[in-house]
Design a protein around this motif. Structure first.
Motif, PDB file in Angstrom:
ATOM      1  N   MET A   9       0.829  -1.204   0.000  1.00 26.89           N
ATOM      2  CA  MET A   9       0.000   0.000   0.000  1.00 26.89           C
ATOM      3  C   MET A   9       0.866   1.256   0.000  1.00 26.89           C
ATOM      4  SD  MET A   9      -3.067  -1.240   2.522  1.00 26.89           S
ATOM      5  CE  MET A   9      -4.046   0.233   2.407  1.00 26.89           C
ATOM      6  N   VAL A  10       1.921   1.263   0.785  1.00 27.96           N
ATOM      7  CA  VAL A  10       2.821   2.418   0.827  1.00 27.96           C
ATOM      8  C   VAL A  10       3.465   2.618  -0.538  1.00 27.96           C
ATOM      9  CG1 VAL A  10       4.990   3.272   1.786  1.00 27.96           C
ATOM     10  CG2 VAL A  10       3.251   2.350   3.307  1.00 27.96           C
ATOM     11  N   GLY A  11       3.902   1.523  -1.161  1.00 23.86           N
ATOM     12  CA  GLY A  11       4.517   1.611  -2.485  1.00 23.86           C
ATOM     13  C   GLY A  11       3.549   2.179  -3.510  1.00 23.86           C
ATOM     14  N   ALA A  12       2.303   1.706  -3.481  1.00 24.56           N
ATOM     15  CA  ALA A  12       1.302   2.191  -4.432  1.00 24.56           C
ATOM     16  C   ALA A  12       1.023   3.674  -4.210  1.00 24.56           C
ATOM     17  CB  ALA A  12       0.014   1.375  -4.292  1.00 24.56           C
ATOM     18  N   LEU A  13       0.915   4.066  -2.953  1.00 21.97           N
ATOM     19  CA  LEU A  13       0.657   5.481  -2.657  1.00 21.97           C
ATOM     20  C   LEU A  13       1.847   6.361  -3.039  1.00 21.97           C
ATOM     21  CD1 LEU A  13      -1.236   5.174   0.734  1.00 21.97           C
ATOM     22  CD2 LEU A  13      -2.184   5.732  -1.503  1.00 21.97           C
ATOM     23  N   MET A  14       3.071   5.870  -2.819  1.00 23.96           N
ATOM     24  CA  MET A  14       4.261   6.648  -3.197  1.00 23.96           C
ATOM     25  C   MET A  14       4.337   6.796  -4.718  1.00 23.96           C
ATOM     26  SD  MET A  14       7.135   5.396  -0.470  1.00 23.96           S
ATOM     27  CE  MET A  14       8.345   6.581  -1.023  1.00 23.96           C
ATOM     28  N   LEU A  15       4.002   5.731  -5.440  1.00 26.26           N
ATOM     29  CA  LEU A  15       4.000   5.794  -6.895  1.00 26.26           C
ATOM     30  C   LEU A  15       2.974   6.813  -7.371  1.00 26.26           C
ATOM     31  CD1 LEU A  15       5.055   4.554  -9.549  1.00 26.26           C
ATOM     32  CD2 LEU A  15       3.179   2.910  -9.390  1.00 26.26           C
ATOM     33  N   LEU A  16       1.818   6.789  -6.783  1.00 25.85           N
ATOM     34  CA  LEU A  16       0.768   7.735  -7.134  1.00 25.85           C
ATOM     35  C   LEU A  16       1.201   9.169  -6.815  1.00 25.85           C
ATOM     36  CD1 LEU A  16      -2.160   8.142  -8.103  1.00 25.85           C
ATOM     37  CD2 LEU A  16      -2.861   7.872  -5.734  1.00 25.85           C
ATOM     38  N   ALA A  17       1.774   9.379  -5.637  1.00 27.30           N
ATOM     39  CA  ALA A  17       2.223  10.718  -5.250  1.00 27.30           C
ATOM     40  C   ALA A  17       3.322  11.213  -6.194  1.00 27.30           C
ATOM     41  CB  ALA A  17       2.727  10.705  -3.808  1.00 27.30           C
ATOM     42  N   GLY A  18       4.246  10.327  -6.554  1.00 25.33           N
ATOM     43  CA  GLY A  18       5.307  10.710  -7.485  1.00 25.33           C
ATOM     44  C   GLY A  18       4.744  11.115  -8.836  1.00 25.33           C
ATOM     45  N   GLY A  19       3.730  10.377  -9.287  1.00 27.82           N
ATOM     46  CA  GLY A  19       3.092  10.715 -10.559  1.00 27.82           C
ATOM     47  C   GLY A  19       2.420  12.071 -10.509  1.00 27.82           C
ATOM     48  N   ILE A  20       1.748  12.338  -9.411  1.00 26.13           N
ATOM     49  CA  ILE A  20       1.056  13.628  -9.262  1.00 26.13           C
ATOM     50  C   ILE A  20       2.064  14.776  -9.222  1.00 26.13           C
ATOM     51  CG2 ILE A  20      -0.315  15.011  -7.663  1.00 26.13           C
ATOM     52  CD1 ILE A  20      -1.795  12.415  -6.931  1.00 26.13           C
ATOM     53  N   ILE A  21       3.119  14.596  -8.461  1.00 22.01           N
ATOM     54  CA  ILE A  21       4.143  15.648  -8.357  1.00 22.01           C
ATOM     55  C   ILE A  21       4.810  15.881  -9.707  1.00 22.01           C
ATOM     56  CG2 ILE A  21       6.393  16.213  -7.340  1.00 22.01           C
ATOM     57  CD1 ILE A  21       5.356  14.800  -4.776  1.00 22.01           C
TER      58      ILE A  21
END
Length: 118
Positions: A9-21
């Protein structure tokens, strides 16, 4: 198992946050007006949030399915272990019965032999 789920879950959220940034930075450097860029960033953020929520829901569903499968496997393993115990007990009884029968035959043969020898 929870650690793996949390890491996923942390990995998925970090990937999503990186994409948004990354998308935000790319839009900031795009050759268009600030107002248009802000509108697009807002739309993109809403879209990304919906996708993130969908991804999180999918991860939660997957986690639940894996937990159910693990429980099912554990139950099945218990059943197999119980059956194995029953089979071992049955085999033990059969071996003891065979030993008793063999001992009875030996006693019988000894008596015959003792009668023959006199």
């Amino acid at each position: 198992m929870e650690d793996k789920q949390n890491n996923l879950m942390v990995g998925a959220l970090m990937l999503l946050a990186g994409g948004i940034i990354g998308a935000g930075i790319a839009l900031m450097y795009a050759p268009q007006s600030g107002e248009k860029t802000r509108k697009e960033m807002g739309r993109y953020a809403k879209k990304a949030r919906r996708k993130g929520e969908d991804a999180l829901e999918a991860v939660e569903d997957f986690t639940e399915q894996v937990a159910e499968m693990a429980e099912s496997v554990g139950d099945r393993a218990s059943e197999i272990l119980d059956r194995g115990k029953d089979m071992a007990y049955g085999a033990k009884k059969s071996v003891l019965k065979a030993l008793e029968d063999g001992e009875a035959r030996l006693v019988k043969q000894r008596s015959r032999l003792a009668k023959l020898i006199g």
